[in-house]
Design a protein around this motif. Structure first.
Motif, short mmCIF file in Angstrom:
data_model
loop_
_atom_site.label_atom_id
_atom_site.label_comp_id
_atom_site.label_asym_id
_atom_site.label_seq_id
_atom_site.Cartn_x
_atom_site.Cartn_y
_atom_site.Cartn_z
N ALA A 1 24.02 18.11 -45.60
CA ALA A 1 24.64 16.86 -46.03
C ALA A 1 26.14 16.94 -45.79
CB ALA A 1 24.34 16.60 -47.50
N GLY A 2 26.67 16.02 -45.05
CA GLY A 2 28.11 15.98 -44.80
C GLY A 2 28.63 17.07 -43.90
N ILE A 3 27.76 17.68 -43.08
CA ILE A 3 28.21 18.79 -42.25
C ILE A 3 29.25 18.39 -41.21
CG2 ILE A 3 26.31 18.65 -40.59
CD1 ILE A 3 26.50 21.81 -40.55
N VAL A 4 29.13 17.21 -40.63
CA VAL A 4 30.08 16.79 -39.60
C VAL A 4 31.44 16.55 -40.26
CG1 VAL A 4 30.60 15.12 -37.78
CG2 VAL A 4 28.22 15.78 -38.21
N GLY A 5 32.41 17.37 -39.88
CA GLY A 5 33.74 17.29 -40.47
C GLY A 5 33.98 18.26 -41.61
N ARG A 6 32.98 19.04 -41.96
CA ARG A 6 33.09 20.01 -43.07
C ARG A 6 33.54 21.37 -42.52
NH1 ARG A 6 27.61 20.57 -45.99
NH2 ARG A 6 27.14 22.20 -44.51
#
Length: 125
Positions: A51-56
């Motif tokens: 969850a929310g991996i893109v940009g993390r």
């Protein structure tokens, strides 16, 4: 960090426009390969939540215990952007030798693009 063979790197460069145009609906199907170990909900399984991996930042899920290899790979503040995720998904063990992730990788660039599109907005698909 071990780099991909030149042919694979060139392939990724040529496919860069396709990454931006992935099909999230098709990506949901590709995610079934990830689902035994990962979730798109804020819940860890064998692997950390995606969850929310893109940009993390890499290896940054607070309640997950990463392998020493992944923790070392994260040094220097690496972020999971689309290009880094794409490279990792082609061959996780080539990119992060010693990673605990057993998955061999995705061979089709369109599967990678679709999966990334899905990971950007899983709730909508």
């Amino acid at each position: 960090m071990k780099r991909l063979p030149a042919a694979a790197a060139a392939f990724l460069c040529l496919a860069a426009p396709a990454l931006a145009e992935g099909d999230a609906v098709a990506g949901k199907t590709v995610f079934k390969k990830c689902a035994p170990c990962h979730s798109t909900e804020p819940v860890n399984r064998v692997g950390p939540t995606l969850a929310g991996i893109v940009g993390r930042p890499v290896a940054s899920v607070g309640d997950y215990r990463y392998s020493a290899a992944m923790t070392a790979f994260a040094e220097g503040g690496k972020m999971w952007n689309e290009a880094l995720i794409a490279e990792y998904l082609m061959s996780p063990k080539a990119m992060v030798p010693g990673t605990a992730m057993a998955f061999a990788g995705l061979r089709k660039i369109e599967d990678i693009a679709n999966l990334i599109a899905y990971l950007k907005a899983p709730a909508g698909h």
